[in-house]
Design a protein around this motif. Sequence first.
Motif, PDB file in Angstrom:
ATOM      1  N   THR A  55       0.901  -0.834   0.149  1.00 28.15           N
ATOM      2  CA  THR A  55      -0.391   0.125  -0.055  1.00 28.15           C
ATOM      3  C   THR A  55       0.898   1.274   0.698  1.00 28.15           C
ATOM      4  O   THR A  55       0.368   1.992  -0.975  1.00 28.15           O
ATOM      5  CB  THR A  55      -1.640  -0.133   1.003  1.00 28.15           C
ATOM      6  OG1 THR A  55      -2.233  -0.882   0.771  1.00 28.15           O
ATOM      7  CG2 THR A  55      -1.911   1.416   1.025  1.00 28.15           C
ATOM      8  N   ASP A 111      -3.930  -2.811  -7.288  1.00 29.23           N
ATOM      9  CA  ASP A 111      -3.505  -4.030  -6.047  1.00 29.23           C
ATOM     10  C   ASP A 111      -3.800  -4.819  -6.155  1.00 29.23           C
ATOM     11  O   ASP A 111      -5.324  -5.030  -6.291  1.00 29.23           O
ATOM     12  CB  ASP A 111      -3.208  -3.313  -4.640  1.00 29.23           C
ATOM     13  CG  ASP A 111      -3.263  -4.547  -3.518  1.00 29.23           C
ATOM     14  OD1 ASP A 111      -3.025  -5.828  -3.541  1.00 29.23           O
ATOM     15  OD2 ASP A 111      -2.790  -3.873  -2.881  1.00 29.23           O
ATOM     16  N   GLU A 153       0.844   4.402  -2.692  1.00 33.26           N
ATOM     17  CA  GLU A 153       0.321   5.131  -3.184  1.00 33.26           C
ATOM     18  C   GLU A 153       1.126   6.153  -3.102  1.00 33.26           C
ATOM     19  O   GLU A 153       1.194   6.915  -4.087  1.00 33.26           O
ATOM     20  CB  GLU A 153      -0.059   5.576  -1.668  1.00 33.26           C
ATOM     21  CG  GLU A 153      -1.128   4.601  -1.192  1.00 33.26           C
ATOM     22  CD  GLU A 153      -1.456   5.000   0.493  1.00 33.26           C
ATOM     23  OE1 GLU A 153      -0.510   5.396   1.058  1.00 33.26           O
ATOM     24  OE2 GLU A 153      -2.529   4.805   1.072  1.00 33.26           O
TER      25      GLU A 153
END
Length: 300
Positions: A112, A131, A116
Motif C-alpha cells: 500500500t 493492488d 500510494e
Amino acid sequence: MKSPLLDLPDAVAAEGADSGVAAHYGSFNREQRTLEAGDGFVDLSHRDVLRIAGPDRLTWLHSLTTQHLTDLQPGEWTSALVLSPNGHVEHAFTGVDDGEALTVHTEPGTGTPLREWLERMVFMMRVEISDVTESVAVMWRPKGFDLVPRDQLAAYAEAAGPACGLWAYEALRIARGEPRFGLDTDHRTIPNEAGWIPSAVHLDKGCYRGQETVARVHTLGRPPRRLTLLHLDGSENRLPERGAELKHGDKVVGYVGSSARHHELGPIALAMVKRNVPLDAVLDADGLVAAQEVVVDPEV
C-alpha cells in the motif's frame, strides 16, 4: 490473508510479519534439504502484489527507480529500489513484465505505501496501478518466483510439491546473505550497505532520486555500514530478537535482522554492522556470541 495451503498436511502457521503462510510442514531441516536439491516450493502468498499497466510503465519506472527497465523483456524478472533524495532505501520490489503490465511483489504490508507513492508520481504518464494481492499469490521454487492465481493454488501445490515452509526458505536465504527490506534494513540503509549492487541497482543508467549517494559510495568505497552474516553460539536454545543491539565489547556497533536455524551451519543471522568493526571481532548478538562472515566487504 490466510493461505489455503495452511490446510496441507502437517502445516504449522508462521507468526509475526510472516503470518498467514506455513512456517514448516513437519521438518524444517528436511525441507531445507529438499529446496537445496532443487525440489519443492515455498508459499509466499502473504506478500503484497501490485500490477502496473500502461504503455509508459517501463520508461516511467526507469526514471523513478534504481533499475534499468526500458529494455526489460517479457518474462524477465528484475528487482528495483526507490530511494530518498539522500539515497536511503524507501521501497523495494521484485517483478516480471508480460508485455502489457509489470506485476511486482513486496514485503507484507509494504504494498500500500508503494502504491500510494507511485500514484503520486504518475502525473500525465499513461500508467495504471492496482493492488492485485487478493487475486494473485507469490510462490517460490528453487528456480525462482512464480505468480499464481489464488484460485489455482491447490493445483499448483499438487504439481510443484513437496511443500516447504518459510523457516526453510529463510534459513537458506540468510545463508546466501540476501537481505529482506524492512527486516534486515532500516530507514538509514543505502543500497551499498545491503549488497543490492548490482542485483537491484543498475550503475550505468540515467538519473534517479538518490543516485548521487549510491554513485559516490560506489566510487569511493567504504560504506558507513555493512551487511554481515553472523554464526551464532548454539549452546542456548534461542535466536536473537529482530532489531536487538549488536555489541563489540560495551559498544553498540549495529543491530540484528533476520535469524534462523540452518541444517548445516546451525543458528545464523543477518546483521547491519558499522564498517570499522574488525572482521575478526567476536560480537554479542542479544546475549549470544557471534562470529562474522563477510557479505558486504567494508572496503568495496
